[in-house]
Design an enzyme around this catalytic site. Structure first.
Site, PDB file in Angstrom:
ATOM      1  N   HIS A 260       0.730  -1.259   0.066  1.00  8.30           N
ATOM      2  CA  HIS A 260      -0.017   0.013  -0.144  1.00  8.30           C
ATOM      3  C   HIS A 260       0.782   1.222  -0.043  1.00  8.30           C
ATOM      4  O   HIS A 260       1.761   1.305   0.719  1.00  8.30           O
ATOM      5  CB  HIS A 260      -0.940  -0.012   1.211  1.00  8.30           C
TER       6      HIS A 260
ATOM      7  N   ASP B  42      -0.520   4.343   0.552  1.00 12.79           N
ATOM      8  CA  ASP B  42      -1.061   5.110   1.491  1.00 12.79           C
ATOM      9  C   ASP B  42      -0.317   5.012   2.832  1.00 12.79           C
ATOM     10  O   ASP B  42       0.090   4.205   3.094  1.00 12.79           O
ATOM     11  CB  ASP B  42      -2.512   5.288   1.705  1.00 12.79           C
TER      12      ASP B  42
ATOM     13  N   ASP C 257       6.060   1.451   6.891  1.00 17.50           N
ATOM     14  CA  ASP C 257       4.595   1.002   6.486  1.00 17.50           C
ATOM     15  C   ASP C 257       3.913   2.140   5.578  1.00 17.50           C
ATOM     16  O   ASP C 257       3.506   2.916   5.928  1.00 17.50           O
ATOM     17  CB  ASP C 257       4.006   1.016   7.945  1.00 17.50           C
TER      18      ASP C 257
ATOM     19  N   GLU D 232      -5.373   1.088   2.297  1.00 15.67           N
ATOM     20  CA  GLU D 232      -4.854   0.263   3.209  1.00 15.67           C
ATOM     21  C   GLU D 232      -5.359   0.776   4.713  1.00 15.67           C
ATOM     22  O   GLU D 232      -5.758   0.174   5.784  1.00 15.67           O
ATOM     23  CB  GLU D 232      -3.619  -0.473   3.411  1.00 15.67           C
TER      24      GLU D 232
HETATM   25  N1  BES Z   1       1.192  -2.662   8.167  1.00 17.12           N
HETATM   26  C1  BES Z   1       0.189  -2.434   9.286  1.00 17.12           C
HETATM   27  C2  BES Z   1      -0.022  -4.131   9.817  1.00 17.12           C
HETATM   28  C3  BES Z   1       0.747  -4.014  11.055  1.00 17.12           C
HETATM   29  C4  BES Z   1       0.747  -3.623  12.156  1.00 17.12           C
HETATM   30  C5  BES Z   1       1.691  -5.148  10.670  1.00 17.12           C
HETATM   31  C6  BES Z   1       1.760  -3.814  12.963  1.00 17.12           C
HETATM   32  C7  BES Z   1       2.853  -5.206  11.723  1.00 17.12           C
HETATM   33  C8  BES Z   1       2.919  -4.863  12.722  1.00 17.12           C
HETATM   34  C9  BES Z   1      -1.054  -1.772   8.563  1.00 17.12           C
HETATM   35  O1  BES Z   1      -0.712  -0.915   7.471  1.00 17.12           O
HETATM   36  C10 BES Z   1      -2.082  -1.459   9.326  1.00 17.12           C
HETATM   37  O2  BES Z   1      -1.711  -0.532   9.799  1.00 17.12           O
HETATM   38  N2  BES Z   1      -3.095  -1.827   9.359  1.00 17.12           N
HETATM   39  C11 BES Z   1      -4.223  -1.286  10.313  1.00 17.12           C
HETATM   40  C12 BES Z   1      -5.543  -1.784   9.610  1.00 17.12           C
HETATM   41  C13 BES Z   1      -6.546  -0.902   9.820  1.00 17.12           C
HETATM   42  C14 BES Z   1      -6.312   0.679   9.511  1.00 17.12           C
HETATM   43  C15 BES Z   1      -7.772  -1.314   8.854  1.00 17.12           C
HETATM   44  C16 BES Z   1      -4.150  -1.813  11.510  1.00 17.12           C
HETATM   45  O3  BES Z   1      -3.798  -2.948  12.006  1.00 17.12           O
HETATM   46  O4  BES Z   1      -4.568  -0.841  12.472  1.00 17.12           O
HETATM   47 MN    MN Z   2       0.933  -1.259   6.472  1.00 19.87          MN
HETATM   48 MN    MN Z   3      -0.338   0.904   8.788  1.00 13.64          MN
END
Ligand code: BES
Ligand code: MN
Ligand code: MN
Length: 454
Positions: free
Chosen positions: A86, A88, A119, A153
Site C-alpha cells: 500500500h 497510502d 509502513d 489500506e
Molecule cells: N502494516 C500494518 C499492519 C501491521 C501492524 C503490521 C503492526 C505489523 C505490525 C497496516 O498498515 C496497518 O496499520 N493496518 C491497520 C488496519 C486498519 C487501518 C484497517 C491496523 O492494523 O490498524
Molecule cells: Mn501497512
Molecule cells: Mn499501517
C-alpha cells in the site's frame, strides 16, 4: 556472490534516492486534502514499475483512491506471484513530536526517517527493486509477477475487495506476497502466519441540548462524558475479559504446540516495558504477553472527545461526547457480527438519561495462513539465504484487511514476508526503516522468485 547480488549492492544509493522521492509525497489516505498526493504517489509507483520492466502498468480508478496494477507474464508454465502493498500512509500527527519533517526523509546512521518509511512505502519498494535487479542482472524473471498496490489500506481497504472481485482473472495467482509486517528482531528472518481482524466503531453520547452550567444543573441532568466513561470502563471485567455477550463465541483456542512455539521466541518483558515507557503490562489474565498480542481478541478506546479541555476552567455539563472504539479479532470472529453485538450491548447498557448512537466505521477478518505451503517454504529458504539465519514464525496483532479477500476470492494463500520492526514507530512520530533490512529485503525477494519458481 552472484552477479545479481553485486548489482543490488552497487545500486544501493540510487534505490535510496528513489525511495526518498516516494516518501516526499504526503499520500495520507485519511485526509481529503491529500487527494492529489494520492494520485501523485500512484503515478510514481506506476512509473517505477514500468522502469523495472513490468508490463500493462495501469492506474485503475476506484470509488476511493486509485489502485496500481502491473504484470510480467513471460514465464509460461512457471508459478505466478501477486505482490501486494500500500502506498497510502497514516497522518503524520503532531509535527512538534517529529525530530525531522515527516515528508522530508533524512538518513541517520542505518535508518531512514519519514512517514511511510516502514509502513509501507519502504517495504513495497523492495519488490519493485528486486524485479528491476532480475531484469538488469539476469535479463529475465524466473516466474510470473503481478503487482497490486493500493492506496486505502490505512482506512480499511473498502474499495479493494470489490476491485479484486471484479478483476479475478487479471489477479489470478498461485500465491500472494506481502511485505507489510515486521521481523521478530533485527536481523532475524521472520514469516508472519497470523493477523488479527478488526472491528472499528464510533459511539456518540448526547445529554442536554446545549452545554449547561455545572453548578445550576449538576446533579440533576446526566453528564454524557461521565456516562460514556462509565460505559467504556464496564466493557472489561476485573480479569481483563471483554464483557460484551457473545464476544468470545466460537474463538479458536491456541493449541499447546502453538503456545510452546511462542514460548521459544526470546521475549523480555522488561525490555518491552522500557521500549513503550510503562512500569507494568496489562491485559487478559491467563495468557502471556505474546499470546494476548497475537492470538486473543481485545477492545480499546482509541480516542474520546467532549466537553471542555481548554485553558483554565470552564464549568459545564457538556452536551455531547464521542469516542472511537476498536476491537482486534481472532479466528472465527466475524467483524460484522461483532459490530452487531457491540451495538446491541452499548444500547442495552446506556441509561435513559442520554441518547446514544453507534456507527460501524470499518472492519477486517482475521487470518491464519498455512505455513507448510510451497510459497511459505520458498520464502523461508529465501530469507535464510539473505539473512544467513534460520527463519522464525510469528503472528501479528495488527491487521491487513484485504488478506482474507485474497484467500476467499483468489483462493491464493498469502506469504507475509515483512522487513519492518514493530519498534520503527509505524503510525507514530519519527517513523523509520532500517536500510540494512531494506537491502536484505531486496535480496530475499529475488531469492523468493528463484525458490518459488523451482
Ligand atoms: N502494516 C500494518 C499492519 C501491521 C501492524 C503490521 C503492526 C505489523 C505490525 C497496516 O498498515 C496497518 O496499520 N493496518 C491497520 C488496519 C486498519 C487501518 C484497517 C491496523 O492494523 O490498524
Ligand atoms: Mn501497512
Ligand atoms: Mn499501517
Amino acid at each position: 556472490m552472484e552477479p545479481i547480488d553485486n548489482y543490488i549492492d552497487e545500486n544501493r544509493d540510487r534505490y535510496i534516492e528513489e525511495l526518498k522521492e516516494l516518501l516526499r509525497i504526503p499520500s495520507v489516505s485519511a485526509e481529503s486534502e491529500h487527494k492529489g498526493d494520492m494520485i501523485k504517489a500512484a503515478e510514481y509507483i506506476s512509473e517505477k514499475l514500468q522502469d523495472a520492466g513490468m508490463k500493462k502498468v495501469k492506474i485503475h480508478k476506484t470509488d476511493g483512491h486509485p489502485v496500481v496494477y502491473g504484470e510480467w507474464l513471460g514465464a509460461p508454465g512457471k508459478p505466478t506471484v501477486l505482490i501486494y502493498g500500500h502506498y497510502d500512509v497514516q497522518p503524520a500527527g503532531d509535527p512538534s513530536l517529529w525530530k525531522s519533517d515527516p515528508f522530508d526523509p533524512v538518513i541517520i546512521g542505518d535508518k531512514i526517517f519519514a512517514r511511510g518509511a516502514t509502513d509501507d512505502k519502504g517495504q513495497l519498494y523492495i519488490h519493485i527493486k528486486s524485479v528491476e535487479a532480475c531484469f538488469k542482472a539476469n535479463g529475465t524473471l524466473p516466474l510470473n509477477v503481478k503487482f497490486l498496490i493500493e492506496g486505502e489500506e490505512e482506512v480499511g481497504s473498502e474499495n479493494l475487495e470489490p476491485f479484486i472481485i471484479a478483476n479475478k482473472k487479471m489477479l489470478a495467482c498461485d500465491s500472494v506476497l506481502i511485505s507489510d509486517t515486521s521481523l521478530y528482531a533485527p536481523g532475524l528472518p521472520t514469516l508472519t502466519y497470523g493477523l488479527r481482524g478488526l472491528c472499528y466503531m464510533e459511539v456518540e453520547v448526547t445529554g442536554p441540548n446545549k452545554d449547561l452550567h455545572s453548578g445550576s444543573y449538576g446533579g440533576a441532568v446526566a453528564n454524557p462524558v461521565n456516562v460514556l466513561a462509565k460505559m467504556i470502563a464496564s466493557l472489561h471485567d476485573k480479569n481483563g475479559k471483554v464483557t460484551i455477550p457473545g464476544f468470545y463465541d466460537g474463538i479458536l483456542q491456541l493449541s499447546r504446540q502453538e503456545r510452546e512455539n511462542f514460548k521459544k521466541l526470546k521475549f523480555s518483558e522488561s525490555a518491552y516495558m522500557k521500549e513503550v515507557g510503562v512500569k507494568e503490562l496489562a491485559g487478559e489474565k491467563g495468557y502471556t504477553t505474546l499470546e494476548r498480542q497475537w492470538a486473543r481478541p481485545t477492545l480499546d478506546c482509541n480516542g474520546i472527545v467532549g466537553g471542555y479541555t481548554g485553558e483554565g476552567a470552564k464549568t459545564i455539563i457538556p452536551s455531547k461526547v464521542s469516542s472511537k472504539i476498536s476491537m482486534r479479532l481472532v479466528s472465527n470472529q466475524d467483524p460484522k457480527k461483532i459490530a452487531k453485538l457491540f451495538t446491541a450491548h452499548i444500547k442495552a447498557i446506556a441509561p435513559k438519561s442520554v441518547k446514544v448512537t453507534v456507527k460501524e466505521l470499518h472492519g477486517g477478518y482475521p487470518v491464519i495462513t498455512p505455513i507448510d505451503g510451497k510459497a511459505t517454504i520458498a520464502a523461508s529458504k529465501a530469507m535464510e539465504r539473505a539473512f544467513g539465519k534460520k527463519t522464525v514464525y510469528m503472528r501479528e496483532g495488527g491487521s491487513i484487511p484485504v488478506v482474507a479477500a485474497f484467500a476467499n476470492e483468489l483462493k491464493a494463500p498469502a506469504v507475509l514476508m515483512g522487513f519492518g520492526l514493530n519498534s520503527e514507530n509505524l503510525h507514530s512520530p519519527n517513523e523509520h526503516f532500517s536500510l540494512t533490512h531494506f537491502m536484505l529485503g531486496i535480496k530475499s525477494s529475488v531469492y523468493f522468485f528463484e525458490e518459488f519458481s523451482k
